[in-house]
Motif scaffolding. Structure first.
Motif, PDB file in Angstrom:
ATOM      1  N   TYR A   7      10.829   2.915  -0.001  1.00 53.76           N
ATOM      2  CA  TYR A   7      10.116   2.136   1.013  1.00 53.76           C
ATOM      3  C   TYR A   7       8.998   1.413   0.245  1.00 53.76           C
ATOM      4  CZ  TYR A   7       7.697   1.486   5.590  1.00 53.76           C
ATOM      5  OH  TYR A   7       7.090   0.976   6.723  1.00 53.76           O
ATOM      6  N   ILE A   9       5.929  -1.110  -0.354  1.00 55.00           N
ATOM      7  CA  ILE A   9       4.827  -1.649   0.464  1.00 55.00           C
ATOM      8  C   ILE A   9       4.039  -2.653  -0.359  1.00 55.00           C
ATOM      9  CG2 ILE A   9       2.758  -1.095   1.796  1.00 55.00           C
ATOM     10  CD1 ILE A   9       3.868   1.614   2.402  1.00 55.00           C
ATOM     11  N   GLN A  35       7.593  -2.994   3.561  1.00 60.25           N
ATOM     12  CA  GLN A  35       6.458  -3.167   4.494  1.00 60.25           C
ATOM     13  C   GLN A  35       5.531  -4.267   3.994  1.00 60.25           C
ATOM     14  OE1 GLN A  35       2.454  -0.730   5.549  1.00 60.25           O
ATOM     15  NE2 GLN A  35       4.316   0.411   6.016  1.00 60.25           N
ATOM     16  N   ARG A  37       2.028  -5.280   4.078  1.00 63.31           N
ATOM     17  CA  ARG A  37       0.718  -4.681   4.384  1.00 63.31           C
ATOM     18  C   ARG A  37      -0.366  -5.594   3.854  1.00 63.31           C
ATOM     19  NH1 ARG A  37      -2.994  -1.064   1.964  1.00 63.31           N
ATOM     20  NH2 ARG A  37      -4.097   0.224   3.507  1.00 63.31           N
ATOM     21  N   LYS A  39      -4.384  -6.404   4.915  1.00 65.48           N
ATOM     22  CA  LYS A  39      -5.453  -5.981   5.810  1.00 65.48           C
ATOM     23  C   LYS A  39      -6.430  -7.121   6.113  1.00 65.48           C
ATOM     24  CE  LYS A  39      -5.564  -2.169   6.995  1.00 65.48           C
ATOM     25  NZ  LYS A  39      -4.774  -1.486   8.093  1.00 65.48           N
ATOM     26  N   ASP A  68       0.636  -2.566  11.053  1.00 65.06           N
ATOM     27  CA  ASP A  68      -0.432  -2.721  12.060  1.00 65.06           C
ATOM     28  C   ASP A  68      -0.149  -3.674  13.224  1.00 65.06           C
ATOM     29  OD1 ASP A  68      -2.110  -1.108  10.541  1.00 65.06           O
ATOM     30  OD2 ASP A  68      -3.159  -2.786   9.594  1.00 65.06           O
ATOM     31  N   LEU A  82       2.748   1.812  12.621  1.00 64.13           N
ATOM     32  CA  LEU A  82       1.501   2.025  13.351  1.00 64.13           C
ATOM     33  C   LEU A  82       0.784   3.277  12.871  1.00 64.13           C
ATOM     34  CD1 LEU A  82       2.792   1.399  16.996  1.00 64.13           C
ATOM     35  CD2 LEU A  82       1.574  -0.232  15.514  1.00 64.13           C
ATOM     36  N   ASP A  86      -3.951   2.315  15.488  1.00 60.97           N
ATOM     37  CA  ASP A  86      -3.333   0.994  15.681  1.00 60.97           C
ATOM     38  C   ASP A  86      -2.758   0.800  17.074  1.00 60.97           C
ATOM     39  OD1 ASP A  86      -3.920   0.278  13.033  1.00 60.97           O
ATOM     40  OD2 ASP A  86      -2.108   1.258  12.302  1.00 60.97           O
ATOM     41  N   HIS A 107      -0.490  11.593   8.987  1.00 62.01           N
ATOM     42  CA  HIS A 107      -1.392  12.261   8.040  1.00 62.01           C
ATOM     43  C   HIS A 107      -0.782  13.600   7.601  1.00 62.01           C
ATOM     44  CE1 HIS A 107      -4.120   9.017   8.710  1.00 62.01           C
ATOM     45  NE2 HIS A 107      -4.172   9.254  10.012  1.00 62.01           N
ATOM     46  N   TYR A 123      10.661   6.806  12.400  1.00 60.32           N
ATOM     47  CA  TYR A 123      10.377   7.720  11.292  1.00 60.32           C
ATOM     48  C   TYR A 123       8.915   8.128  11.396  1.00 60.32           C
ATOM     49  CZ  TYR A 123       7.993   3.857   8.915  1.00 60.32           C
ATOM     50  OH  TYR A 123       7.120   2.839   8.602  1.00 60.32           O
ATOM     51  N   ALA A 125       5.484   9.337   9.001  1.00 60.01           N
ATOM     52  CA  ALA A 125       4.977   9.276   7.628  1.00 60.01           C
ATOM     53  C   ALA A 125       3.864  10.302   7.435  1.00 60.01           C
ATOM     54  CB  ALA A 125       4.451   7.877   7.326  1.00 60.01           C
ATOM     55  N   LYS A 135      -5.421   3.610  -1.439  1.00 61.09           N
ATOM     56  CA  LYS A 135      -6.182   4.178  -0.322  1.00 61.09           C
ATOM     57  C   LYS A 135      -6.795   5.504  -0.758  1.00 61.09           C
ATOM     58  CE  LYS A 135      -5.863   4.156   4.609  1.00 61.09           C
ATOM     59  NZ  LYS A 135      -5.037   3.962   5.786  1.00 61.09           N
ATOM     60  N   CYS A 158       8.968  10.238   5.981  1.00 59.03           N
ATOM     61  CA  CYS A 158       8.479   9.374   4.913  1.00 59.03           C
ATOM     62  C   CYS A 158       7.268  10.046   4.252  1.00 59.03           C
ATOM     63  CB  CYS A 158       8.076   8.036   5.546  1.00 59.03           C
ATOM     64  SG  CYS A 158       7.227   6.914   4.427  1.00 59.03           S
ATOM     65  N   ILE A 160       3.962   9.325   1.539  1.00 56.75           N
ATOM     66  CA  ILE A 160       3.173   8.205   1.009  1.00 56.75           C
ATOM     67  C   ILE A 160       1.933   8.747   0.286  1.00 56.75           C
ATOM     68  CG2 ILE A 160       1.837   7.884   3.166  1.00 56.75           C
ATOM     69  CD1 ILE A 160       2.025   4.811   2.557  1.00 56.75           C
ATOM     70  N   ALA A 180       7.402   6.029   0.179  1.00 51.85           N
ATOM     71  CA  ALA A 180       6.636   4.794   0.395  1.00 51.85           C
ATOM     72  C   ALA A 180       5.681   4.595  -0.788  1.00 51.85           C
ATOM     73  CB  ALA A 180       5.855   4.887   1.698  1.00 51.85           C
TER      74      ALA A 180
HETATM   75  C1  LIG Z   1       4.804   4.178   5.496  1.00 49.37           C
HETATM   76  C2  LIG Z   1       3.350   4.160   5.797  1.00 49.37           C
HETATM   77  N1  LIG Z   1       2.711   5.327   5.996  1.00 49.37           N
HETATM   78  C3  LIG Z   1       1.399   5.331   6.275  1.00 49.37           C
HETATM   79  C4  LIG Z   1       0.702   4.140   6.366  1.00 49.37           C
HETATM   80  C5  LIG Z   1      -0.760   4.137   6.704  1.00 49.37           C
HETATM   81  O1  LIG Z   1      -0.975   3.572   7.995  1.00 49.37           O
HETATM   82  P1  LIG Z   1      -2.450   3.582   8.612  1.00 49.37           P
HETATM   83  O2  LIG Z   1      -2.928   4.984   8.682  1.00 49.37           O
HETATM   84  O3  LIG Z   1      -2.444   2.787   9.840  1.00 49.37           O
HETATM   85  O4  LIG Z   1      -3.311   2.836   7.502  1.00 49.37           O
HETATM   86  P2  LIG Z   1      -3.180   1.316   7.006  1.00 49.37           P
HETATM   87  O5  LIG Z   1      -1.985   1.216   6.135  1.00 49.37           O
HETATM   88  O6  LIG Z   1      -3.018   0.432   8.215  1.00 49.37           O
HETATM   89  O7  LIG Z   1      -4.437   1.041   6.266  1.00 49.37           O
HETATM   90  C6  LIG Z   1       1.408   2.954   6.153  1.00 49.37           C
HETATM   91  N2  LIG Z   1       0.828   1.755   6.218  1.00 49.37           N
HETATM   92  N3  LIG Z   1       2.724   2.988   5.874  1.00 49.37           N
END
Ligand SMILES: Cc1ncc(COP(=O)(O)OP(=O)(O)O)c(N)n1
Ligand code: 3NM
Ligand code: MG
Length: 207
Positions: A7, A9, A35, A37, A39, A68, A82, A86, A107, A123, A125, A135, A158, A160, A180
């Protein structure tokens, strides 16, 4: 479609100046989900980049997921990821339809995953498993939780957070379906190395 494998990102800073070439290199090596991503709040750039990724994903028969932003996902007819802040999952499922891939950040909490499963997630994560450059502040998660999740949940899992080719194998051995990855894939020095890494991540699912 079976959700199992790499996966990938994107990260707008890491991929600055080489966005599409690095993503295509990853797709060349094999990506189950990609994905987008980003921000930032630059709506025009986000739309432009997401459209470019959708076209690339169509060519490689890869599923695109937007992080998001359910509205953008609906506009492009792709999936969404999400997090816990989100917004609720059920209205997004209604917006995107039964076939759409919707992922949920859980988490290190099994209860969040059970709730997400009830609400129609595709799925769940868990993370972060290792120190993450992308992060650094994400809460930590253990392999024990994966064992519990594998025995209780009947949807793809998943993992990450700080995943690299050197530390990913135990995650797969503990039942992870999707790895991921941001830096462990796109932190490479060349497109050839991105492709090699993508292939190697996928190999982990074959043994
Ligand atoms: C596959 C995957 N897992 C976890 C995240 C994290 O999402 P989130 O907690 O909303 O944090 P941001 O990525 O939005 O900063 C993710 N994006 N993808
Ligand atoms: C976006 C994200 N979410 C995480 C979580 O634990 O929920 S860790 C993470 C960053 C993943 O990037 P890298 O592979 O570079 O560590
Ligand atoms: Mg989020």
């Amino acid at each position: 479609m079976k959700l199992r494998g790499l996966y990938a990102i994107t990260d707008s800073q890491l991929l600055a100046g080489k966005f599409l070439s690095y993503v295509e290199a990853a797709l060349e090596g094999g990506v189950t989900l990609l994905q987008y991503r980003d921000k930032s709040s630059d709506e025009a750039r986000r739309l432009r980049e997401a459209e470019a990724l959708r076209d690339l994903c169509d060519r490689y028969k890869t599923q695109l997921i937007i992080n998001d932003d359910a509205e953008l996902a609906a506009r492009l007819n792709v999936g969404v990821h999400l997090g816990q802040t989100d917004g609720p999952l059920m209205p997004v499922r209604a917006l995107l339809g039964r076939q759409a891939i919707i992922g949920s950040t859980c988490h290190a909490q099994l209860e969040l995953a059970e709730q997400a499963a009830k609400e129609g997630a595709s799925y769940v994560a868990f993370g972060r498993f290792f120190n993450s450059n992308t992060k650094p502040g994400a809460p930590a998660c253990s392999l024990d939780l994966l064992d519990q999740a594998r025995s209780k949940l009947h949807l793809p899992i998943c993992a990450i957070g700080g995943i690299t080719l050197d530390n990913a194998a135990p995650l797969v051995a503990h039942g992870v379906d999707l790895l991921a990855v941001v830096h462990g894939l796109f932190g490479a020095e060349s497109t050839a190395e991105v492709t090699r890494r993508a292939r190697a991540f996928n190999e982990l699912f074959k043994s």
